[in-house]
Design an enzyme around this catalytic site. Structure first.
Site, PDB file in Angstrom:
ATOM      1  N   CYS A   1      46.454 -15.787 -12.809  1.00 46.28           N
ATOM      2  CA  CYS A   1      47.214 -15.362 -11.634  1.00 46.28           C
ATOM      3  C   CYS A   1      46.369 -14.429 -10.774  1.00 46.28           C
ATOM      4  CB  CYS A   1      48.503 -14.650 -12.046  1.00 46.28           C
ATOM      5  SG  CYS A   1      48.197 -13.138 -12.969  1.00 46.28           S
TER       6      CYS A   1
ATOM      7  N   CYS B   1       3.388   1.754   2.798  1.00 51.62           N
ATOM      8  CA  CYS B   1       4.655   1.028   2.623  1.00 51.62           C
ATOM      9  C   CYS B   1       5.626   1.888   1.815  1.00 51.62           C
ATOM     10  CB  CYS B   1       4.431  -0.287   1.874  1.00 51.62           C
ATOM     11  SG  CYS B   1       3.305  -1.438   2.654  1.00 51.62           S
TER      12      CYS B   1
ATOM     13  N   CYS C   1       0.836  -1.200   0.000  1.00 53.24           N
ATOM     14  CA  CYS C   1       0.000   0.000   0.000  1.00 53.24           C
ATOM     15  C   CYS C   1       0.867   1.244   0.000  1.00 53.24           C
ATOM     16  CB  CYS C   1      -0.926   0.010   1.199  1.00 53.24           C
ATOM     17  SG  CYS C   1      -0.045   0.116   2.777  1.00 53.24           S
TER      18      CYS C   1
ATOM     19  N   ASP D   1      16.934  24.458 -29.112  1.00 51.80           N
ATOM     20  CA  ASP D   1      15.723  24.819 -28.375  1.00 51.80           C
ATOM     21  C   ASP D   1      15.753  24.318 -26.938  1.00 51.80           C
ATOM     22  OD1 ASP D   1      14.496  26.013 -30.630  1.00 51.80           O
ATOM     23  OD2 ASP D   1      13.955  24.047 -31.375  1.00 51.80           O
TER      24      ASP D   1
ATOM     25  N   CYS E   1      45.045 -11.247 -12.404  1.00 46.19           N
ATOM     26  CA  CYS E   1      43.823 -11.439 -13.211  1.00 46.19           C
ATOM     27  C   CYS E   1      42.598 -11.320 -12.313  1.00 46.19           C
ATOM     28  CB  CYS E   1      43.810 -12.813 -13.877  1.00 46.19           C
ATOM     29  SG  CYS E   1      45.218 -13.159 -14.926  1.00 46.19           S
TER      30      CYS E   1
ATOM     31  N   ASP F   1       8.374  25.659 -32.362  1.00 43.61           N
ATOM     32  CA  ASP F   1       9.524  26.149 -33.114  1.00 43.61           C
ATOM     33  C   ASP F   1       9.212  25.963 -34.599  1.00 43.61           C
ATOM     34  OD1 ASP F   1      12.277  26.867 -33.673  1.00 43.61           O
ATOM     35  OD2 ASP F   1      12.588  24.744 -34.101  1.00 43.61           O
TER      36      ASP F   1
END
Length: 828
Positions: free
Chosen positions: A80, A16, A13, A699, A83, A497
């Site tokens: 390794c 909440c 609701c 614009d 990495c 415009d």
């Protein structure tokens, strides 16, 4: 500043929503927090010291379950510790990543992340970017989670119904005199009560456990909501009945009654309502699902001169990709080889396929019709046009318009008020009610608690916004902000415009008046000379000649005089093309076409002259014509009582001529880009609610200043950040449809609120028993629970009716657009 989306389970609701928003906003570093009940997501914008992890814990502490996904991703190629650290760093940088741990021995990355913010595909790509290869997962976790929620609700509804039906039959049977003796002959009264207890207990504490978990959390945080009301109502009925069964002597005579059936029916009906809500909520997001279906799953990438089919997530910019006939274009790109026609209706809305050849653009999600194409990927993943469209729709659905913020504030005080009313109801009936007063007090109190559950209020706005924005996307109108749906409904002035918005934005050859010679030959020679010119007017003439299928001859001795015209030799003749002052300087006689020149200039067309060997051969005109549908769109807006004006940097004469063609009376001409926003502000100062329509680049200030900024977006230029909504197809008639849709959505939201609040306000007094002194009627708690569930289903189905909205026609009438408050068109 980071922005993440967190899926939240357990919300029911508006209270909440308010509780989670307050908890998140209180965290140091959080800028904004918005929670949407319909989508079940929290959108949080934050910076240090807040982290994704702390926000997750905040939601948990508030009593809700954040949707966190955990995956093991096999990683190939690590050798390794360096990495490992490289992959871990890359993963932990991703927004929405909670924790990433990489194990060199198992060659796996264990990731915990927010699937609403970062996808598994994005995680795989991050691993690839570090130089390693993840093994793809085929699971669609989000869809799976939603499906699991639906399956779980359905299973619990069935389980609760199987146990509740016998409880109701027992309770009802004992009340029917003809059956009471039969019941007593089988079991004594307390034996039946014991059976009801055994059947009701799993209904409440297994099937309805969610209400008790969430309700307890709500009360613990001193912020009661719907779950609190359900928990208190059904819990009171249950524990009252248990006490009446175990210690009947504690109660006044005639009040040791069983209400197990009320508790069981309450939980079953509300679970059923939740299940219906889940189904309806799934339908509200149909627009997103349809857009996602447009995405290709794989791509045929050329690697080492061979076409290899790889997952779409593995495509990177620069890849060369093959698209065969009938296939969907996987990502955005530029054609390098081949010719075909591509169905771009998902972007343009035009049903006619578009020709594609070398150096033309392709948009991901469109369909290749008949030829084979090879193109170079330019935008992939979240950068593609389709991904941007999906993101816009999702953002609009997640945003909270002002009317919803007001509703959330009301819901925040509504539930505590209801609980006070429930306490007063109990005291009043217990003190002044007829015997047995305790039974009457109990029944009325439980009914008040149940009838007032505000779940319908929390769903009133977000479900309508979701359906409305989804419908807009289908129509080619992208609402970037959910609030624009509400604001657009109140506009009374539309300012357009000119260039690129009202007009096509590119000059076209509109008139050709032959003076002497053959028309095709004169036009071909003129266009041949203009091929050397870089002026847009020259490009329009060349295009006009080629559109007629003319072959352009070779030229020589090309010369240009800026501000006057150009000259060249074509087929042994001297060709001069230019303005009237150029012709007069050359001594070319123009009297024969003087009237035509004046007429063309009055229509906002640019006249040009062609002289061959010193004699006038033709008068041509170039103009930026109105867009198709512009006149109809303006007429429809004016017919709806909206004021329409034009804003442009062009000179007044040209602006007035274009405005006259379009049917616009009010013109703001010779306005510099930086002054456009000031003009919009001046209109707003006059009390106007202004929607400004522009191309979204020069614009941008005016789009931002307007109450609603409507950006024209065509093709791959769709991602315009300045506007509140985007017209994908560039058709001004989309403004009319967008306005009509916004009015319909606002009307739906208001209708939802009238139902949700009106229903509560009308039935709370009935539940409290105000009708009893006059009619002897009391509202049964079971009916109260059923009515509450039906109110949520009504609100959802009312919102889903927006899906039947049709652009044009009946939706664009004055009564629909103006919402009963027609503003008279003004020429002031």
């Amino acid at each position: 500043m980071q922005t993440i989306e967190i899926g939240v389970e357990g919300m029911s609701c508006a209270s909440c929503v308010g509780r989670i928003e307050r908890a998140l906003s209180a965290q140091p570093g959080v800028s904004t927090a918005q929670v949407n009940l319909a989508t079940g997501k929290a959108t949080v914008e934050f910076d240090q010291p807040a982290t994704t992890g702390t926000l997750i814990e905040t939601i948990r502490d508030a009593g809700y379950r954040p949707q966190v996904q955990s995956e093991e991703v096999p990683v190939i190629g690590m050798s390794c510790g360096s990495c490992v650290s490289k992959v871990e760093r890359a993963l932990n940088k991703l927004p929405g990543m909670i924790r990433a741990s990489v194990n060199l021995t198992t060659q796996k990355a264990v990731v915990e992340f927010l699937s609403d913010t970062v996808s598994l595909a994005r995680i795989h790509q991050a691993i690839r970017d570090t130089g390693y290869e993840p093994q793809a997962s085929e699971s669609d976790t989000q869809a799976e989670d939603q499906n699991k929620e639906g399956i779980d609700l359905r299973r619990k509804v069935i389980f609760a119904a199987i146990l509740t039906i016998p409880v109701v039959l027992i309770a009802m049977g004992k009340m029917i005199p003809a059956l009471e003796a039969l019941y007593i002959s089988v079991l004594p009264h307390r034996g039946w009560m014991t059976l009801e207890w055994l059947l009701t207990t799993p209904v409440l504490f297994y099937a309805g456990a969610r209400f008790f978990r969430s309700g307890y959390a709500e009360l613990r945080h001193a912020n009661p909501g719907m779950n609190s009301l359900v928990m208190i109502g059904s819990g009171a009925a249950y524990f009252y009945s248990v006490a009446a069964l175990l210690v009947p002597g504690f109660f006044p005579a005639g009040t040791a009654e069983s209400y197990f059936e009320a508790a069981a029916v309450i939980v079953t009906l509300i679970l059923l309502g939740r299940y219906f809500e889940h189904i309806a909520k799934g339908r509200t997001s149909e627009a997103i699902k349809k857009l996602l279906q447009l995405q290709a799953k794989t791509a045929r990438v050329i690697r080492d001169n061979e076409a290899v089919e790889i997952p779409i997530e593995a495509v990177v910019p620069g890849d060369r990709i093959q698209v065969r006939p009938g296939e969907r274009v996987p990502v955005d790109g530029m054609v390098e080889e081949g010719q075909s026609y591509v169905d771009e209706s998902m972007i343009s809305g035009e049903p006619v396929p578009v020709a594609k050849q070398k150096d033309t653009e392709l948009v991901g999600g469109t369909i290749n019709k008949n030829g084979s194409l090879t193109f170079r990927a330019t935008r992939v993943g979240a950068d593609t046009v389709l991904a941007q469209i999906i993101k816009m729709v999702e953002s609009a659905q997640a945003e909270k318009p002002p009317i919803q913020e007001l509703a959330d504030k009301i819901a925040g005080v509504f539930v505590p008020i209801v609980m006070v009313i429930a306490v007063l109801t109990f005291i009043t009936w217990f003190t002044f009610g007829p015997a047995p007063a305790l039974s009457f007090a109990f029944v009325t109190t439980v009914s008040v608690l149940l009838i007032a559950c505000p779940c319908a209020m929390g769903l009133a706005t977000p479900t309508a916004i979701m359906v409305g924005t989804g419908k807009g996307a289908e129509m080619g109108v992208l609402f970037r902000k959910g609030a624009a749906l509400e604001t657009l409904a109140r506009m009374d002035t539309v300012v357009l415009d000119k260039t690129g918005t009202l007009t096509r934005g590119r000059p076209e050859l509109t008139d050709f008046i032959l003076v002497e010679g053959r028309e095709d030959e004169v036009l071909a020679w003129m266009a041949a000379v203009e091929t050397e010119s870089e002026h847009p007017i020259g490009e329009a003439i060349v295009k006009g000649a080629r559109d007629r299928g003319l072959t352009l001859p070779a030229i020589s001795e090309f010369q240009a005089e800026p501000g006057y015209g150009i000259q060249a030799q074509v087929a042994g003749h001297r060709i001069n093309v230019g303005a009237d002052r150029y012709m007069r300087r050359l001594g070319v006689e123009l009297d024969s076409v003087a009237d035509h020149s004046v007429s063309l200039a009055e229509k906002a067309k640019t006249p040009l002259y062609v002289a061959i060997d010193g004699r006038l051969a033709a008068l041509v005109a170039v103009a930026d014509p109105l867009k198709e549908g512009a006149v109809e769109a303006i007429a429809a807006l004016k017919g709806a009582g909206l004021r329409v004006a034009m804003l442009t940097g062009d000179n007044r004469a040209t602006a007035e001529a274009i405005a006259q063609q379009a049917g616009i009376e009010r013109v703001f001409a010779e306005v510099l880009p930086e002054q456009k926003a000031a003009e919009i502000k001046r209109l707003q100062g006059e009390g106007a609610q202004v929607a400004f329509v522009g191309d979204g680049i020069n614009d941008a200030p005016a789009l931002a200043q307007a109450d609603v900024g409507i950006a024209i977006g065509t093709g791959t230029d769709i991602a315009i950040e300045a506007g509140d909504l985007v017209l994908m197809r560039g058709d001004l008639r989309g403004i009319v449809d967008a306005a009509a849709l916004s009015r319909r959505t606002r009307k739906t939201i208001l209708g939802n609120f009238v139902w949700a609040y009106g229903y509560n306000l009308a039935l709370i007094p009935v539940a409290a028993g105000v009708l009893f002194p006059f009619t002897g009627y009391l509202l049964n708690p079971m009916l109260a629970a059923g009515a509450m569930s039906l109110s949520s289903v009504f609100v959802l189905t009312n919102s889903l009716r927006l899906g039947r909205f049709k652009p044009g026609g009946e939706n664009t009438t004055a009564s629909t657009l103006s919402d009963g408050n027609v503003v008279q068109a003004s020429a002031s």
